[in-house]
Design a protein around this motif. Sequence first.
Motif, mmCIF file in Angstrom:
data_model
loop_
_atom_site.group_PDB
_atom_site.id
_atom_site.type_symbol
_atom_site.label_atom_id
_atom_site.label_comp_id
_atom_site.label_asym_id
_atom_site.label_seq_id
_atom_site.Cartn_x
_atom_site.Cartn_y
_atom_site.Cartn_z
ATOM 1 N N MET A 1 0.892 -1.301 -0.023
ATOM 2 C CA MET A 1 -0.101 -0.077 0.192
ATOM 3 C C MET A 1 1.093 1.057 0.129
ATOM 4 O O MET A 1 0.517 2.202 -0.634
ATOM 5 C CB MET A 1 -0.905 -0.124 1.290
ATOM 6 C CG MET A 1 -2.189 1.070 1.069
ATOM 7 S SD MET A 1 -3.037 0.524 -0.270
ATOM 8 C CE MET A 1 -4.211 2.102 0.164
ATOM 9 N N ASN A 2 2.113 1.141 0.605
ATOM 10 C CA ASN A 2 2.967 2.275 0.716
ATOM 11 C C ASN A 2 3.576 2.522 -0.825
ATOM 12 O O ASN A 2 3.936 3.999 -0.795
ATOM 13 C CB ASN A 2 4.193 2.179 1.490
ATOM 14 C CG ASN A 2 3.608 2.127 3.157
ATOM 15 O OD1 ASN A 2 2.478 2.636 3.196
ATOM 16 N ND2 ASN A 2 4.518 1.723 3.833
ATOM 17 N N ALA A 3 3.400 1.822 -1.701
ATOM 18 C CA ALA A 3 3.999 2.045 -3.012
ATOM 19 C C ALA A 3 2.851 2.609 -3.966
ATOM 20 O O ALA A 3 3.160 3.243 -5.010
ATOM 21 C CB ALA A 3 4.611 0.904 -3.606
ATOM 22 N N VAL A 4 1.642 2.686 -3.617
ATOM 23 C CA VAL A 4 0.506 3.188 -4.484
ATOM 24 C C VAL A 4 0.575 4.615 -4.806
ATOM 25 O O VAL A 4 0.425 5.170 -5.860
ATOM 26 C CB VAL A 4 -0.825 2.695 -4.022
ATOM 27 C CG1 VAL A 4 -1.820 3.245 -4.804
ATOM 28 C CG2 VAL A 4 -1.039 1.100 -4.055
ATOM 29 N N ALA A 5 0.679 5.333 -3.743
ATOM 30 C CA ALA A 5 0.669 6.877 -3.880
ATOM 31 C C ALA A 5 1.892 7.281 -4.712
ATOM 32 O O ALA A 5 1.800 8.003 -5.601
ATOM 33 C CB ALA A 5 0.722 7.357 -2.534
#
Length: 91
Positions: A1-5
């Motif tokens: 999830m930390n790589a989505v933005a």
Amino acid sequence: MNAVAPLIIAATGIPALCIAVWSGRPGTAHARGLGLRWALIALCMFIGATALHLAGDNRNIAYGVVIALVVAVNALGVSLVLHLRNRAPRK
């Protein structure tokens, strides 16, 4: 999830880079200035995405990166608009 933005931010920098290449192709100084500003916007987006990815789970650093990214891109946007308004050739 930390790589989505960061991926979304980097993906939005790609059209700015394409516009920089397309608008900078005529040889006039005005077109080069326009292409330079679009390329700087894309560069800010890529650097912001990298910094946001490196911030990881630290929210304070992530907020700082996002605020710096918003300020930099908006400042370059104002510079772009002012450059477009100045169509008189300089001697």
